[in-house]
Design an enzyme around this catalytic site. Structure first.
Site, mmCIF file in Angstrom:
data_model
loop_
_atom_site.group_PDB
_atom_site.id
_atom_site.type_symbol
_atom_site.label_atom_id
_atom_site.label_comp_id
_atom_site.label_asym_id
_atom_site.label_seq_id
_atom_site.Cartn_x
_atom_site.Cartn_y
_atom_site.Cartn_z
ATOM 1 N N LYS A 149 -11.043 -0.838 -1.440
ATOM 2 C CA LYS A 149 -10.998 -1.597 -0.472
ATOM 3 C C LYS A 149 -12.160 -1.309 0.854
ATOM 4 O O LYS A 149 -12.415 -0.225 0.748
ATOM 5 C CB LYS A 149 -9.586 -1.277 0.403
ATOM 6 C CG LYS A 149 -8.195 -1.513 -0.592
ATOM 7 C CD LYS A 149 -7.084 -0.850 0.159
ATOM 8 C CE LYS A 149 -5.875 -0.888 -0.647
ATOM 9 N NZ LYS A 149 -4.606 0.035 -0.213
ATOM 10 N N THR A 197 1.797 9.941 4.273
ATOM 11 C CA THR A 197 0.733 10.783 3.702
ATOM 12 C C THR A 197 -0.688 10.757 4.345
ATOM 13 O O THR A 197 -1.322 11.501 4.155
ATOM 14 C CB THR A 197 0.678 10.492 2.109
ATOM 15 O OG1 THR A 197 0.778 9.309 1.735
ATOM 16 C CG2 THR A 197 1.559 11.294 1.492
ATOM 17 N N SER A 200 -2.752 0.593 -4.432
ATOM 18 C CA SER A 200 -3.380 1.796 -3.375
ATOM 19 C C SER A 200 -4.661 2.305 -3.938
ATOM 20 O O SER A 200 -4.897 2.103 -5.292
ATOM 21 C CB SER A 200 -2.247 2.906 -3.597
ATOM 22 O OG SER A 200 -2.799 4.137 -3.177
ATOM 23 N N ALA A 201 -5.558 2.824 -3.238
ATOM 24 C CA ALA A 201 -6.748 3.296 -3.489
ATOM 25 C C ALA A 201 -6.481 4.554 -4.068
ATOM 26 O O ALA A 201 -7.542 5.254 -4.560
ATOM 27 C CB ALA A 201 -7.516 3.367 -2.275
ATOM 28 N N SER A 202 -5.461 5.455 -3.897
ATOM 29 C CA SER A 202 -5.091 6.845 -4.464
ATOM 30 C C SER A 202 -5.084 6.900 -5.960
ATOM 31 O O SER A 202 -4.517 6.162 -6.727
ATOM 32 C CB SER A 202 -4.110 7.372 -3.381
ATOM 33 O OG SER A 202 -3.644 8.517 -4.076
ATOM 34 N N ASP A 239 1.024 -1.316 0.038
ATOM 35 C CA ASP A 239 -0.155 0.135 0.108
ATOM 36 C C ASP A 239 1.106 1.203 -0.077
ATOM 37 O O ASP A 239 2.096 1.112 0.237
ATOM 38 C CB ASP A 239 -0.909 -0.212 1.149
ATOM 39 C CG ASP A 239 -1.526 0.972 1.208
ATOM 40 O OD1 ASP A 239 -2.326 1.852 0.620
ATOM 41 O OD2 ASP A 239 -1.689 1.835 2.601
ATOM 42 N N LEU A 240 0.480 2.418 -0.288
ATOM 43 C CA LEU A 240 1.409 3.575 -0.316
ATOM 44 C C LEU A 240 1.088 4.317 0.850
ATOM 45 O O LEU A 240 2.033 4.565 1.605
ATOM 46 C CB LEU A 240 0.774 4.443 -1.682
ATOM 47 C CG LEU A 240 1.506 5.615 -1.848
ATOM 48 C CD1 LEU A 240 3.088 5.572 -2.108
ATOM 49 C CD2 LEU A 240 0.858 6.601 -2.940
ATOM 50 N N ASP A 241 -0.249 4.994 1.062
ATOM 51 C CA ASP A 241 -0.422 5.917 2.017
ATOM 52 C C ASP A 241 -0.435 5.442 3.435
ATOM 53 O O ASP A 241 -0.927 4.614 3.819
ATOM 54 C CB ASP A 241 -1.604 6.876 1.988
ATOM 55 C CG ASP A 241 -1.689 7.467 0.615
ATOM 56 O OD1 ASP A 241 -0.951 8.391 0.398
ATOM 57 O OD2 ASP A 241 -2.758 7.318 -0.145
ATOM 58 N N ASN A 251 -3.770 9.538 -6.718
ATOM 59 C CA ASN A 251 -2.640 10.530 -6.579
ATOM 60 C C ASN A 251 -1.302 9.502 -6.456
ATOM 61 O O ASN A 251 -0.150 10.121 -6.358
ATOM 62 C CB ASN A 251 -2.544 11.422 -5.525
ATOM 63 C CG ASN A 251 -3.692 12.352 -5.653
ATOM 64 O OD1 ASN A 251 -3.824 13.098 -6.698
ATOM 65 N ND2 ASN A 251 -4.579 12.624 -4.697
ATOM 66 N N GLU A 265 0.117 -3.477 4.624
ATOM 67 C CA GLU A 265 -1.147 -2.211 4.898
ATOM 68 C C GLU A 265 -0.979 -1.613 6.029
ATOM 69 O O GLU A 265 -0.783 -2.238 7.121
ATOM 70 C CB GLU A 265 -2.421 -3.040 4.758
ATOM 71 C CG GLU A 265 -3.097 -2.954 3.212
ATOM 72 C CD GLU A 265 -3.795 -1.639 3.026
ATOM 73 O OE1 GLU A 265 -3.712 -0.793 3.932
ATOM 74 O OE2 GLU A 265 -3.948 -1.540 2.017
ATOM 75 N N ASP A 266 -1.508 -0.515 6.140
ATOM 76 C CA ASP A 266 -1.829 0.265 7.661
ATOM 77 C C ASP A 266 -2.968 0.476 7.687
ATOM 78 O O ASP A 266 -3.501 1.017 8.754
ATOM 79 C CB ASP A 266 -1.235 1.706 7.365
ATOM 80 C CG ASP A 266 -1.913 2.683 6.530
ATOM 81 O OD1 ASP A 266 -2.246 2.419 5.446
ATOM 82 O OD2 ASP A 266 -2.006 3.796 6.768
ATOM 83 N N LYS A 303 -8.773 5.672 6.520
ATOM 84 C CA LYS A 303 -7.764 4.929 5.885
ATOM 85 C C LYS A 303 -8.016 3.909 4.887
ATOM 86 O O LYS A 303 -8.731 3.108 5.092
ATOM 87 C CB LYS A 303 -6.695 4.581 6.925
ATOM 88 C CG LYS A 303 -6.033 5.724 7.671
ATOM 89 C CD LYS A 303 -5.310 5.167 8.850
ATOM 90 C CE LYS A 303 -4.410 6.124 9.654
ATOM 91 N NZ LYS A 303 -3.628 5.844 10.409
ATOM 92 N N GLY A 304 -7.359 3.878 3.778
ATOM 93 C CA GLY A 304 -7.574 2.964 2.779
ATOM 94 C C GLY A 304 -8.843 2.883 1.907
ATOM 95 O O GLY A 304 -8.773 2.240 0.740
ATOM 96 N N ARG A 356 -11.922 8.000 -2.123
ATOM 97 C CA ARG A 356 -12.148 9.388 -1.956
ATOM 98 C C ARG A 356 -13.665 9.634 -1.684
ATOM 99 O O ARG A 356 -14.062 10.534 -0.692
ATOM 100 C CB ARG A 356 -11.524 10.399 -2.970
ATOM 101 C CG ARG A 356 -11.581 11.760 -2.681
ATOM 102 C CD ARG A 356 -10.755 12.452 -3.828
ATOM 103 N NE ARG A 356 -9.656 12.249 -4.444
ATOM 104 C CZ ARG A 356 -9.176 12.417 -5.466
ATOM 105 N NH1 ARG A 356 -9.886 13.461 -6.311
ATOM 106 N NH2 ARG A 356 -8.023 12.073 -5.832
HETATM 107 C C1 BG6 Z 1 -5.792 5.743 0.381
HETATM 108 C C2 BG6 Z 1 -5.868 6.609 1.473
HETATM 109 O O1 BG6 Z 1 -4.514 5.291 0.016
HETATM 110 O O2 BG6 Z 1 -6.036 6.476 -0.905
HETATM 111 C C3 BG6 Z 1 -7.240 7.290 1.856
HETATM 112 O O3 BG6 Z 1 -5.441 5.762 2.601
HETATM 113 C C4 BG6 Z 1 -7.562 7.913 0.630
HETATM 114 O O4 BG6 Z 1 -7.275 8.046 2.948
HETATM 115 C C5 BG6 Z 1 -7.278 7.153 -0.671
HETATM 116 O O5 BG6 Z 1 -9.049 8.503 0.651
HETATM 117 C C6 BG6 Z 1 -7.837 7.792 -1.881
HETATM 118 O O6 BG6 Z 1 -6.828 8.839 -2.168
HETATM 119 P P1 BG6 Z 1 -6.935 9.905 -3.265
HETATM 120 O O7 BG6 Z 1 -5.683 10.336 -2.994
HETATM 121 O O8 BG6 Z 1 -7.260 9.443 -4.446
HETATM 122 O O9 BG6 Z 1 -7.943 10.973 -2.655
HETATM 123 MG MG MG Z 2 -2.721 3.150 3.497
#
Ligand code: BG6
Ligand code: MG
Length: 219
Positions: free
Chosen positions: A146, A18, A115-117, A10-12, A119, A170-171, A46-47, A50
């Site tokens: 997730k 972050t 990662s779910a992000s 996982d990233l964040d 970004n 994973e955190d 977390k995880g 958005r």
């Molecule tokens: C996850 C974070 O990695 O990404 C969440 O733990 C976050 O907190 C999710 O909501 C989505 O990220 P982003 O950067 O697309 O808003």
């Molecule tokens: Mg995370």
């Protein structure tokens, strides 16, 4: 023979710190619409994607919004979040992450980001880790957030490693649940009382030695 396992990070909150920026940005946004939440409640964000994060915050505040306003708030949270990301550098890679990556590389183990992000690529570029992963599965590649295991199953597929031979770092509670549902080995990075459904938990990578990593490869 060298065993090959799929290591999925996982990233964040695992590779970079972050998670604190997500918390700050959501807290500020929530305060702006009269909703407050604690660090304990933040564990549930977390995880989580958005969209789902904002839905949860609105549930906590018993608030509903028009679709347009919802989208505006998501955009504004992301703009605020990205202002934190903008100043990031390699110094924000969490302790011993690089040692773990190097050990796995030296042992020719396939590695993916899960990662779910949306970004994720921007952040990996900022901290100069983007080329260390064989594949990156992020919030732009999946339709189910997730705790759904889609992100990890996709990473395993791209690595061409069976899910049962994959190990997830994973955190988040949602991420551990996703790894467990995918039939992978789940390793929590954080508080064992929060991540109590993980197969193993370490407060951070400094607590995870190469011998443990070697056992994961061999088992
Ligand atoms: C996850 C974070 O990695 O990404 C969440 O733990 C976050 O907190 C999710 O909501 C989505 O990220 P982003 O950067 O697309 O808003
Ligand atoms: Mg995370």
């Amino acid at each position: 023979m060298q065993h090959k396992k799929g290591f999925i990070f996982d990233l964040d909150g695992v590779i970079v710190d972050t998670a604190k920026y997500h918390f700050l940005a959501w807290q500020k946004l929530a305060a702006g619409i009269g909703i407050s939440f604690t660090e304990k409640e933040n564990e549930q964000l977390k995880g989580v994607s958005r969209v789902r994060s904002l839905e949860k915050i609105l549930e906590w505040g018993n608030t509903t919004l028009s679709e347009e306003r919802f989208q505006e708030l998501m955009d504004s949270k992301n703009t605020d979040y990205l202002s934190h990301i903008d100043t990031m550098s390699e110094t924000e890679i969490l302790p011993d992450v690089e040692r773990v990556l190097r050990f796995l590389e030296d042992n020719e183990q396939p590695m993916a980001l899960g990662s779910a992000s949306k970004n994720a690529r921007t952040i990996l570029q900022k901290v100069k880790l983007i080329h260390r992963f064989q594949t990156i599965v992020d919030g732009t590649d999946v339709s189910k957030a997730k705790p759904n295991p889609e992100v990890f199953l996709k990473a395993a597929e791209r690595l061409d490693i069976a899910p049962m031979d994959c190990i997830v770092f994973e955190d988040s509670v949602a991420g551990i649940e996703a790894a467990n549902t995918a039939g992978m080995v789940s390793i929590g990075i954080g508080d064992p009382s929060v991540l109590n459904t993980a197969d193993h938990v370490f407060s951070d990578f400094t607590q995870m030695n190469n011998e443990f990593l070697n056992k994961l490869i061999q088992q």
